[in-house]
Design an enzyme around this catalytic site. Structure first.
Site, PDB file in Angstrom:
ATOM      1  N   CYS A 155      16.475 -43.961   1.765  1.00  0.00           N
ATOM      2  CA  CYS A 155      16.200 -42.639   1.194  1.00  0.00           C
ATOM      3  C   CYS A 155      17.408 -41.712   1.319  1.00  0.00           C
ATOM      4  O   CYS A 155      17.955 -41.536   2.404  1.00  0.00           O
ATOM      5  CB  CYS A 155      14.997 -42.027   1.911  1.00  0.00           C
ATOM      6  SG  CYS A 155      14.602 -40.367   1.355  1.00  0.00           S
ATOM      7  N   TYR A 163       0.847  -1.193   0.000  1.00  0.00           N
ATOM      8  CA  TYR A 163       0.000   0.000   0.000  1.00  0.00           C
ATOM      9  C   TYR A 163       0.887   1.248   0.000  1.00  0.00           C
ATOM     10  O   TYR A 163       0.684   2.184  -0.779  1.00  0.00           O
ATOM     11  CB  TYR A 163      -0.923  -0.021   1.218  1.00  0.00           C
ATOM     12  CG  TYR A 163      -1.891   1.143   1.273  1.00  0.00           C
ATOM     13  CD1 TYR A 163      -1.541   2.329   1.897  1.00  0.00           C
ATOM     14  CD2 TYR A 163      -3.150   1.063   0.685  1.00  0.00           C
ATOM     15  CE1 TYR A 163      -2.408   3.410   1.941  1.00  0.00           C
ATOM     16  CE2 TYR A 163      -4.035   2.129   0.712  1.00  0.00           C
ATOM     17  CZ  TYR A 163      -3.658   3.298   1.335  1.00  0.00           C
ATOM     18  OH  TYR A 163      -4.521   4.360   1.361  1.00  0.00           O
ATOM     19  N   CYS A 181       8.343 -40.079   4.658  1.00  0.00           N
ATOM     20  CA  CYS A 181       8.861 -41.077   3.742  1.00  0.00           C
ATOM     21  C   CYS A 181       9.147 -42.331   4.561  1.00  0.00           C
ATOM     22  O   CYS A 181       9.738 -42.263   5.633  1.00  0.00           O
ATOM     23  CB  CYS A 181      10.149 -40.551   3.118  1.00  0.00           C
ATOM     24  SG  CYS A 181      11.091 -41.855   2.317  1.00  0.00           S
ATOM     25  N   CYS A 204      13.177 -40.655  -2.926  1.00  0.00           N
ATOM     26  CA  CYS A 204      13.524 -42.062  -3.159  1.00  0.00           C
ATOM     27  C   CYS A 204      12.375 -42.895  -3.727  1.00  0.00           C
ATOM     28  O   CYS A 204      12.568 -44.060  -4.063  1.00  0.00           O
ATOM     29  CB  CYS A 204      14.031 -42.704  -1.870  1.00  0.00           C
ATOM     30  SG  CYS A 204      12.742 -43.012  -0.657  1.00  0.00           S
ATOM     31  N   CYS A 238       7.647 -40.639  -1.820  1.00  0.00           N
ATOM     32  CA  CYS A 238       8.716 -39.715  -1.455  1.00  0.00           C
ATOM     33  C   CYS A 238       9.357 -39.153  -2.722  1.00  0.00           C
ATOM     34  O   CYS A 238       9.784 -39.919  -3.590  1.00  0.00           O
ATOM     35  CB  CYS A 238       9.757 -40.446  -0.616  1.00  0.00           C
ATOM     36  SG  CYS A 238      11.259 -39.480  -0.343  1.00  0.00           S
ATOM     37  N   LYS A 249      11.235   3.681  10.314  1.00  0.00           N
ATOM     38  CA  LYS A 249      10.604   2.373  10.116  1.00  0.00           C
ATOM     39  C   LYS A 249      11.645   1.294   9.885  1.00  0.00           C
ATOM     40  O   LYS A 249      12.655   1.528   9.224  1.00  0.00           O
ATOM     41  CB  LYS A 249       9.688   2.455   8.893  1.00  0.00           C
ATOM     42  CG  LYS A 249       8.372   3.156   9.175  1.00  0.00           C
ATOM     43  CD  LYS A 249       7.252   2.183   8.889  1.00  0.00           C
ATOM     44  CE  LYS A 249       6.032   2.846   8.278  1.00  0.00           C
ATOM     45  NZ  LYS A 249       5.006   1.829   8.008  1.00  0.00           N
ATOM     46  N   GLU A 262      11.778   5.682  21.697  1.00  0.00           N
ATOM     47  CA  GLU A 262      10.657   4.783  22.015  1.00  0.00           C
ATOM     48  C   GLU A 262      10.460   3.774  20.895  1.00  0.00           C
ATOM     49  O   GLU A 262      10.987   3.937  19.804  1.00  0.00           O
ATOM     50  CB  GLU A 262       9.349   5.594  22.164  1.00  0.00           C
ATOM     51  CG  GLU A 262       9.385   6.589  23.311  1.00  0.00           C
ATOM     52  CD  GLU A 262       8.093   7.410  23.401  1.00  0.00           C
ATOM     53  OE1 GLU A 262       7.106   7.068  22.698  1.00  0.00           O
ATOM     54  OE2 GLU A 262       8.093   8.381  24.166  1.00  0.00           O
ATOM     55  N   TYR A 303       1.891   7.319  25.223  1.00  0.00           N
ATOM     56  CA  TYR A 303       3.139   7.926  24.749  1.00  0.00           C
ATOM     57  C   TYR A 303       3.080   9.413  24.449  1.00  0.00           C
ATOM     58  O   TYR A 303       4.072   9.988  24.024  1.00  0.00           O
ATOM     59  CB  TYR A 303       3.694   7.173  23.539  1.00  0.00           C
ATOM     60  CG  TYR A 303       2.732   6.995  22.378  1.00  0.00           C
ATOM     61  CD1 TYR A 303       2.174   8.084  21.718  1.00  0.00           C
ATOM     62  CD2 TYR A 303       2.409   5.715  21.943  1.00  0.00           C
ATOM     63  CE1 TYR A 303       1.306   7.909  20.657  1.00  0.00           C
ATOM     64  CE2 TYR A 303       1.537   5.532  20.868  1.00  0.00           C
ATOM     65  CZ  TYR A 303       0.990   6.636  20.239  1.00  0.00           C
ATOM     66  OH  TYR A 303       0.124   6.463  19.193  1.00  0.00           O
ATOM     67  N   ASP A 352       2.869  -1.113  16.682  1.00  0.00           N
ATOM     68  CA  ASP A 352       2.087  -1.349  15.483  1.00  0.00           C
ATOM     69  C   ASP A 352       0.647  -1.695  15.860  1.00  0.00           C
ATOM     70  O   ASP A 352       0.201  -2.829  15.752  1.00  0.00           O
ATOM     71  CB  ASP A 352       2.725  -2.487  14.675  1.00  0.00           C
ATOM     72  CG  ASP A 352       2.288  -2.457  13.226  1.00  0.00           C
ATOM     73  OD1 ASP A 352       1.570  -1.509  12.839  1.00  0.00           O
ATOM     74  OD2 ASP A 352       2.655  -3.372  12.481  1.00  0.00           O
ATOM     75  N   LYS A 391       8.051   2.137  18.042  1.00  0.00           N
ATOM     76  CA  LYS A 391       6.880   2.522  17.256  1.00  0.00           C
ATOM     77  C   LYS A 391       5.944   1.320  17.249  1.00  0.00           C
ATOM     78  O   LYS A 391       6.155   0.340  16.535  1.00  0.00           O
ATOM     79  CB  LYS A 391       7.284   2.899  15.832  1.00  0.00           C
ATOM     80  CG  LYS A 391       6.127   3.479  15.027  1.00  0.00           C
ATOM     81  CD  LYS A 391       6.613   4.043  13.711  1.00  0.00           C
ATOM     82  CE  LYS A 391       5.554   4.732  12.878  1.00  0.00           C
ATOM     83  NZ  LYS A 391       4.193   4.249  12.972  1.00  0.00           N
TER      84      LYS A 391
HETATM   85  S1  IVH Z   1       4.013   9.986  19.108  1.00  0.00           S
HETATM   86  C1  IVH Z   1       2.727  14.194  18.089  1.00  0.00           C
HETATM   87  N1  IVH Z   1       5.017   7.684  19.816  1.00  0.00           N
HETATM   88  O1  IVH Z   1       2.776   6.216  14.962  1.00  0.00           O
HETATM   89  C2  IVH Z   1       3.268  12.828  18.271  1.00  0.00           C
HETATM   90  N2  IVH Z   1       3.471   7.705  18.014  1.00  0.00           N
HETATM   91  O2  IVH Z   1       2.532   9.137  13.150  1.00  0.00           O
HETATM   92  C3  IVH Z   1       2.220  11.805  18.332  1.00  0.00           C
HETATM   93  N3  IVH Z   1       2.977   5.474  17.119  1.00  0.00           N
HETATM   94  O3  IVH Z   1      -0.297   6.909  14.297  1.00  0.00           O
HETATM   95  C4  IVH Z   1       2.685  10.420  18.095  1.00  0.00           C
HETATM   96  N4  IVH Z   1       4.267   4.342  18.470  1.00  0.00           N
HETATM   97  O4  IVH Z   1      -0.203   5.842  16.527  1.00  0.00           O
HETATM   98  C5  IVH Z   1       4.191   8.311  18.968  1.00  0.00           C
HETATM   99  N5  IVH Z   1       5.964   5.713  20.601  1.00  0.00           N
HETATM  100  C6  IVH Z   1       5.146   6.348  19.761  1.00  0.00           C
HETATM  101  C7  IVH Z   1       4.389   5.661  18.790  1.00  0.00           C
HETATM  102  C8  IVH Z   1       3.568   6.376  17.922  1.00  0.00           C
HETATM  103  C9  IVH Z   1       3.413   4.259  17.491  1.00  0.00           C
HETATM  104  C10 IVH Z   1       2.057   5.681  15.998  1.00  0.00           C
HETATM  105  C11 IVH Z   1       0.954   6.611  16.295  1.00  0.00           C
HETATM  106  C12 IVH Z   1       0.767   7.402  15.032  1.00  0.00           C
HETATM  107  C13 IVH Z   1       2.014   7.150  14.273  1.00  0.00           C
HETATM  108  C14 IVH Z   1       2.849   8.383  14.216  1.00  0.00           C
END
Ligand code: IVH
Length: 696
Positions: free
Chosen positions: A457, A48, A451, A436, A433, A339, A131, A242, A135, A133
Site C-alpha cells: 500500500c 448566535y 488496510c 491500494c 483500502c 474574547k 482574570e 470573582y 465559560d 473569563k
Molecule cells: S466580573 C460587574 N469576572 O462574564 C462585573 N465576570 O459580562 C461582574 N465572567 O456573565 C462580572 N469570568 O458570568 C467577571 N473573571 C470574571 C468572569 C466573568 C466570566 C462572566 C460573567 C458574566 C460575564 C460578564
C-alpha cells in the site's frame, strides 16, 4: 401592510432592513429559547452572536425598527416555572465585551481608563487585576450571618432563579463562611464544569444510553437547572468567586472599608479567607503592557487549562478609582472582557473521504466548506473512526459544528439535524483500502479499520520499508527515516524488491549521500539478503506477527512454501498462534500481490536456509517459559534471548505463575520481586549457560 410598502419599491433598503430585522428576531427568539430555557442549543455561541450583532447593527442604523420586545433589549433568559424567582438586591451586571481584539486591545483599554481618570502621561501606571473569563454561568451567593441562604442565577440581571438546592450540592461552595462573618454578604462568581468532569459525565451518559451534552457550559447550566437536586448532586460542578456585590453590618452599613478592602485584589484575598475558590490566574498587573503580557500568557495556556474559558477580563484594581469611573448604560466602565477566537463554528459537509495513515489505519474525514475557527481556516475535520462517525451520523450536505482547539486536529462535534435536507445517505466505511484496493478489515474489540495491504500500500510504503530494514528484521543499517523519504519521493522505491535493485549512481545523487556512503548502503543491502526465515517473516510486517510469532511460525513450518500453503487449522497448530494471528497470516498470503512481492524478493536474492519442520518444540528447554531481567554479566539481552529460543524456550516479558524460571542479572527490579513472591525459580547467567550446555 406596512407604510413602507405604499411608498417604496421592493428594493427600498429600509423595507429590506425591516424584513431582515423581523427574521433575525424570530431566529434569535427561537435559539434563545433553546439555549436559555431548554438548555439545548443548536447554534454555537459564535453563530448566535453573529445574528445578534447583525440585529444590533440594523437597529442602530434604523432606530425606528427598534422595539421593546427585541432580543437586543433583554439580555438573559426567562425564569423557568419550576424555580422561584429572585429579585437581586444589587443587579447582576454584565461587562463590556470586545470581540476580535488582539492582545494589543489591552492598550486601548488602558488608554481609555487613563483618559477617563484624567491621568497625565507622566503619571504612574494603573494597576489592574487580570482574570480569566470563565465559560460557565454566573451565580450570586447570599450569606446571612455566615450561612449560605440563597443561590440565584443571573436571569435578566434584575431577576433570576432560586437554585439554592442545587448549588448547595457543589462541594467547592462553602455552606458556612470560614472565620469572622459579616451579617450580610453577597458574592458573585462562575459555576462551571471542569473538562475532565465533563468527559466523565458524557461517558456515563453514553453508557446509560442517555443524551450527551454539547460542551461543559451546557452541562453545567443543565445541572444548575435540574428540578431534582439529587440529580444535580451527581453532576460534578465547580465554582470561582470573582466579584463582591455587597457586604453589610446589622444596620445595613457597607463594611468594605472596615474590612480593609481597598482593591479588587483585597476582595479576592478576602474571598479566599472566607473559603471560596479563587482562580490562581487572577493577577495584579501594571499598566497596558502588563495586560498585554497576561493576554499572551493565557492564550498560550488556554488549551491546557482544566476548564473552558472564552477570554480574559481586565479590572481596575483600586476600588476608589472604580467608583470614580462608574458605569455606562449598566456596565461598569472599569472592566472589560476580551474574547478569544471561538473554537466552534458552523459549516457544511461537502464530502466524506477516507484517509489511510502510515500504519494502515483508515480514518473518515469530513471535507468542509472553509470556515474560520480557532484562529485558522479549516477545510477538514476528523470523524475518528466508524463508531464515532455512526454515533454522530454525519452525512454529506449536513450542517455541522466544527471545533478546533489549539493545535488539536479539528473535529466534528455534532450535526444540526433540523437543517438536514432531502435524502442523505448514512456513511459507511469502505471494505477496500482507498489507496491500494487491498481488503480493509476491522477486528473484534478494535475501533479502526485497517488496510491489509501492508508493504503493497502506497500510504504505508515508508513505514513498511523502515520496518523491513529495521534491526530485528532485515537489519539494513543506515536505511533511516530521512533516506527512506528521499527514496520514495524520488520514485526509486515503489515496492520492497526495488530496494535490492538500487544502483550506485542513483543513491549517490541523493541529498547528503556521497559515493562512499552509497556504496556502504549497497554493501549492507547485499549482506542483508542472507537472512533467516523468521527474520524475513517478521520483516514482511504482517499484522500481529511480531518477532516471537515469526520465530514460532518459522520453526513450526521450516520453510516459506509450507507456511504459505497452511490453512487455518494448520496455523492454529503452531504454538501460541490463536485465531487472530491465523486470520492475519491467511489474509496476507491470500492476496496475490503479497505473494508476488515475496516471489520478487526471492528473485532479487533474498534467501535463507530452510529447515525441517519442528511441530513439537525440541531442545533442552522445549516448552519452557523464561523471563530475562536485569543486565547479565557477559551476554546482551538479545543474545541471551536468542540462545534460550534456540533451545526451544519461549522468552516472555512478564512474570506470571506460568513462568518456569527467571534469569536475573544485576539491578533486576520488580520482575525479580514478582518471581520471588510467586515462588518462581531464579537463576543467573552462569547457571543458564550450564543448562544450555548440558542440553546440547
Ligand atoms: S466580573 C460587574 N469576572 O462574564 C462585573 N465576570 O459580562 C461582574 N465572567 O456573565 C462580572 N469570568 O458570568 C467577571 N473573571 C470574571 C468572569 C466573568 C466570566 C462572566 C460573567 C458574566 C460575564 C460578564
Amino acid at each position: 401592510m406596512s407604510t413602507g410598502d405604499l411608498f417604496a419599491s421592493d428594493a427600498d433598503p429600509r423595507d429590506q432592513a425591516a424584513q431582515e430585522a423581523e427574521a433575525l428576531r424570530a431566529q434569535l427568539r427561537h435559539h434563545g429559547h433553546l439555549y436559555y430555557v431548554l438548555d439545548a442549543p443548536e447554534l454555537p455561541d459564535a453563530a448566535y452572536d453573529q445574528l445578534f450583532q447583525r440585529l444590533q447593527a440594523l437597529e442602530a442604523q434604523y432606530p425606528e425598527l427598534l422595539s421593546a420586545d427585541s432580543p437586543t433589549q433583554r439580555v438573559g433568559g426567562a425564569v423557568l416555572d419550576g424555580f422561584a424567582s429572585v429579585v437581586h438586591d444589587v443587579p447582576m451586571l454584565s461587562i463590556r465585551t470586545e470581540t476580535d481584539t488582539t492582545e494589543m486591545g489591552a492598550l486601548d483599554f488602558d488608554r481609555r481608563m487613563r483618559k477617563e481618570l484624567e491621568l497625565r502621561d507622566e503619571a504612574p501606571e494603573l494597576a489592574y487585576v487580570a482574570e480569566l473569563k470563565f465559560d460557565g454561568l454566573a451565580m450570586s451567593l447570599r450569606y446571612e450571618d455566615g450561612v449560605l441562604v440563597r443561590a440565584a442565577t443571573r436571569g435578566d440581571g434584575a431577576q433570576g432563579e432560586d437554585v439554592t438546592a442545587n448549588v448547595r450540592t457543589i462541594g467547592q461552595i462553602p455552606l458556612r463562611l470560614q472565620g469572622e462573618a459579616p451579617v450580610l454578604l453577597e458574592v458573585r462568581g462562575e459555576v462551571y464544569m471542569a473538562r475532565a468532569d465533563f468527559e466523565a459525565l458524557n461517558d456515563a451518559q453514553r453508557q446509560r444510553g442517555d443524551k450527551t451534552f454539547v460542551n461543559p457550559r451546557n452541562a453545567a447550566a443543565g445541572a444548575v437547572r435540574q428540578l431534582d437536586s439529587r440529580i444535580a448532586a451527581q453532576r460534578p460542578l465547580s465554582f470561582f468567586a470573582y466579584a463582591l456585590a455587597q457586604v453589610k453590618d446589622a444596620s445595613g452599613q457597607d463594611l468594605s472599608a472596615a474590612l480593609g478592602l481597598r482593591t479588587h485584589a483585597d476582595i479576592l484575598a478576602r474571598f479566599q479567607a472566607w473559603g471560596f475558590p479563587v482562580s490562581h490566574w487572577a493577577r495584579v498587573v501594571q499598566g497596558g503592557a502588563g495586560l498585554v503580557a497576561y493576554h499572551q500568557e493565557v492564550a498560550t495556556a488556554r488549551d491546557a487549562l482544566p476548564f473552558d474559558i472564552d477570554g480574559v477580563v481586565y479590572k481596575v484594581n483600586d476600588l476608589a478609582l472604580q467608583r470614580r469611573l462608574g458605569f455606562v448604560s449598566r456596565e461598569p466602565r472599569w472592566a472589560v472582557a476580551h474574547k478569544f477566537p471561538a473554537q466552534e463554528q458552523l459549516t457544511t459537509v461537502l464530502a466524506i473521504d477516507v484517509q489511510v495513515g502510515r500504519t494502515g489505519k483508515l480514518t473518515p474525514v469530513a471535507k468542509l466548506a472553509p470556515v474560520f475557527v480557532g484562529g485558522v481556516t479549516v477545510t477538514n475535520a476528523t470523524l475518528h473512526n466508524e463508531d464515532e462517525a455512526r454515533r454522530k451520523d454525519v452525512r454529506v450536505g449536513d450542517t455541522v459544528v466544527v471545533r478546533r482547539a489549539g493545535d488539536v486536529i479539528p473535529e466534528v462535534v455534532s450535526v444540526l439535524l433540523d437543517k438536514r435536507q432531502g435524502a442523505s445517505e448514512v456513511f459507511t466505511m469502505p471494505h477496500a483500502c482507498p489507496v491500494c484496493g487491498s481488503a480493509a478489515t476491522r477486528e473484534p474489540e478494535e475501533a479502526d479499520y485497517r488496510c491489509t495491504g501492508g508493504l503493497y500500500c502506497g500510504a504505508q510504503r515508508k513505514e513498511a520499508i523502515l520496518h523491513f530494514a529495521s534491526r530485528k528484521a532485515m537489519d539494513v543499517e543506515g536505511l533511516g527515516d530521512k533516506l527512506v523519504d528521499q527514496l520514495v519521493e524520488a520514485g526509486l522505491i515503489e515496492h520492497l524488491p526495488d530496494l535490492y535493485r538500487l544502483q550506485l549512481d542513483q543513491l549517490a545523487g541523493l541529498e547528503r549521500m556521497g559515493e562512499k556512503s552509497a556504496q556502504n548502503l549497497l554493501d549492507v543491502l547485499q549482506t542483508s539478503k542472507s537472512t533467516t526465515l523468521a527474520r524475513f517473516l517478521y520483516a514482511l510486517g504482517i499484522r500481529h506477527v511480531g518477532e516471537t510469532t515469526a520465530k514460532d511460525l518459522a520453526r513450526h513450518f521450516g520453510g516459506l512454501d509450507a507456511l504459505m500453503a497452511a490453512d487455518e487449522a494448520a496455523l492454529l497448530a503452531v504454538r501460541d498462534v490463536g485465531p487472530t494471528v491465523a486470520a492475519s497470516v491467511q489474509t496476507f498470503f491470500a492476496q496475490m500481490h503479497n505473494r508476488e512481492m515475496v516471489q520478487a524478493l526471492r528473485e532479487v536474492g533474498v534467501h535463507w536456509s530452510e529447515q525441517a519442520p519442528q511441530t513439537e518444540a525440541t531442545g533442552a528447554l522445549a516448552g519452557k517459559t523464561v523471563v530475562l531481567t536485569g543486565s547479565l554479566p557477559t551476554l546482551s539481552r538479545d543474545q541471551a534471548k536468542a540462545m534460550l529460543e534456540d533451545a526451544g524456550a519461549k522468552v516472555s516479558g512478564s512474570v506470571s505463575k506460568k513462568t518456569d524460571f527467571v534469569v536475573a542479572g544485576s539491578e533486576a527490579g520488580s520482575k525479580l520481586d514478582k518471581a520471588n513472591s510467586l515462588g518462581v525459580p531464579v537463576i543467573d547467567e552462569a547457571q543458564m549457560l550450564a543448562w544450555l550446555h548440558a542440553g546440547s
